[in-house]
Design an enzyme around this catalytic site. Structure first.
Site, PDB file in Angstrom:
ATOM      1  N   ASN A 130      44.889  41.255  24.811  1.00 46.97           N
ATOM      2  CA  ASN A 130      43.549  40.744  24.481  1.00 46.97           C
ATOM      3  C   ASN A 130      42.631  41.022  25.674  1.00 46.97           C
ATOM      4  OD1 ASN A 130      41.303  39.286  23.779  1.00 46.97           O
ATOM      5  ND2 ASN A 130      42.272  37.267  23.949  1.00 46.97           N
ATOM      6  N   LYS A 158      39.573  40.654  25.957  1.00 50.95           N
ATOM      7  CA  LYS A 158      38.414  39.740  26.055  1.00 50.95           C
ATOM      8  C   LYS A 158      37.182  40.569  26.410  1.00 50.95           C
ATOM      9  CE  LYS A 158      41.470  35.974  27.270  1.00 50.95           C
ATOM     10  NZ  LYS A 158      41.665  34.701  27.920  1.00 50.95           N
ATOM     11  N   HIS A 168      40.791  31.958  18.651  1.00 47.44           N
ATOM     12  CA  HIS A 168      41.072  31.872  20.090  1.00 47.44           C
ATOM     13  C   HIS A 168      40.307  30.680  20.677  1.00 47.44           C
ATOM     14  CE1 HIS A 168      41.316  32.772  24.317  1.00 47.44           C
ATOM     15  NE2 HIS A 168      42.332  33.556  24.027  1.00 47.44           N
ATOM     16  N   GLU A 189      38.742  30.324  23.307  1.00 46.98           N
ATOM     17  CA  GLU A 189      37.428  30.646  23.888  1.00 46.98           C
ATOM     18  C   GLU A 189      36.362  30.690  22.791  1.00 46.98           C
ATOM     19  OE1 GLU A 189      38.791  34.060  26.065  1.00 46.98           O
ATOM     20  OE2 GLU A 189      39.847  32.705  27.438  1.00 46.98           O
ATOM     21  N   GLU A 244      48.979  28.943  22.636  1.00 47.46           N
ATOM     22  CA  GLU A 244      48.259  29.193  23.883  1.00 47.46           C
ATOM     23  C   GLU A 244      47.697  27.884  24.425  1.00 47.46           C
ATOM     24  OE1 GLU A 244      46.883  33.449  24.422  1.00 47.46           O
ATOM     25  OE2 GLU A 244      45.302  32.440  23.330  1.00 47.46           O
ATOM     26  N   GLY A 269      44.106  31.808  31.756  1.00 44.31           N
ATOM     27  CA  GLY A 269      43.267  32.266  32.867  1.00 44.31           C
ATOM     28  C   GLY A 269      43.391  31.446  34.131  1.00 44.31           C
ATOM     29  N   SER A 320      48.295  32.987  30.986  1.00 44.78           N
ATOM     30  CA  SER A 320      48.735  33.437  32.304  1.00 44.78           C
ATOM     31  C   SER A 320      50.054  34.208  32.282  1.00 44.78           C
ATOM     32  CB  SER A 320      48.800  32.262  33.284  1.00 44.78           C
ATOM     33  OG  SER A 320      47.497  31.756  33.510  1.00 44.78           O
TER      34      SER A 320
END
Ligand code: PGA
Length: 249
Positions: A10, A12, A95, A97, A166, A172, A212
């Site tokens: 991904n 991003k 996701h 985000e 996740e 991150g 991560s």
């Protein structure tokens, strides 16, 4: 249980220039993969056309999001037909985000999941709790996310679904979950899906871990038999790290 291992990259919005995207794609498609692995590269929309058109059973193209309506007056929307026209076979939906900065609700996630599965795409549905400390989190939050995302999804479409566990606190941050806890969460997700669709579908479900993942820890997750692979963000945009991940199992 499915023994194939999946590595979903991904990107991003880490890769922002065509040259950089071409360079990274060239590196990925040249990489040697162990048997039984599949890599899905999910670049930002403008770079989808840079993916080599040759069909491969090892490398697939994914998108990071999609709109649920098929066409019409929807400014800014990218539809399923557009994605398919670019050779996209997989799409990430829900996701954390997007749930956060694009304010996507469970209902929006469900619409997207239903539309994408109906269109025959493989869906990578993301779920995960915010805080590590909260021990009720997995059953309560993750269970509820899975159930609402799958509302009205017919059983025959489930073969095209991946669920990526996740935990948001691990995304991150450089602090991945432990392989044991990721495994427990993935077993819990299978149980929820098994309760909804029957044990066979629960066991056949493809569950991924994300948060991560890097060259050092990827194998720890991928080697768990209850986990079918990893969803990699930042490290998928760094050649050395990503080749290290592809090499690590
Ligand atoms: P990360 O992101 O690997 O950069 O933690 C994972 C993800 O959000 O998919």
């Amino acid at each position: 249980m499915n023994t194939k291992k999946f590595i979903i990259a991904n990107w991003k919005a880490y890769i922002t220039a065509q040259k950089q995207a071409k360079d990274m794609l060239a590196t990925v498609v040249k990489a040697k993969l162990s048997k039984g692995a599949e890599v899905v590269v999910c670049p930002p929309f403008p770079f989808l056309s840079l993916f080599p058109k040759t069909k491969s059973s090892i490398f697939s193209l994914g998108a990071q999001d999609v709109f649920w309506e098929s066409e019409g007056a929807y400014t800014g929307a990218v539809t399923l037909a557009m994605l398919r026209d670019f050779g996209v076979s997989h799409v990430i939906i829900g996701h954390s985000e997007r749930r956060h900065f694009a304010m996507e609700s469970d209902e929006v996630v469900n619409r997207k999941v239903r539309a994408a599965l109906q269109a025959g795409l493989r869906v990578i549905l993301c779920v995960g709790e915010k805080e590590r400390e909260d021990s009720r989190a997995i059953p309560e939050i993750v269970g509820a996310q899975v159930k609402s995302a799958l509302a009205d999804v017919p059983a025959p479409h489930m073969k095209n679904l991946f669920i990526a566990y996740e935990p948001i606190w691990a995304i991150g941050t450089g602090v991945a979950d432990t392989p044991n806890d990721a495994l427990s969460a993935s077993l819990y997700i299978r149980k929820v899906v098994g309760d909804l669709y029957g044990n066979k579908i629960g066991m056949a479900l493809k569950v991924l871990y994300g948060g991560s993942v890097d060259a050092k820890n990827a194998a720890l997750f991928m080697n768990q038999s209850g986990i079918n692979g990893v969803l990699v963000g930042k490290a998928s945009t760094d050649k050395k790290e990503f080749l290290g991940i592809l090499d690590s199992f």
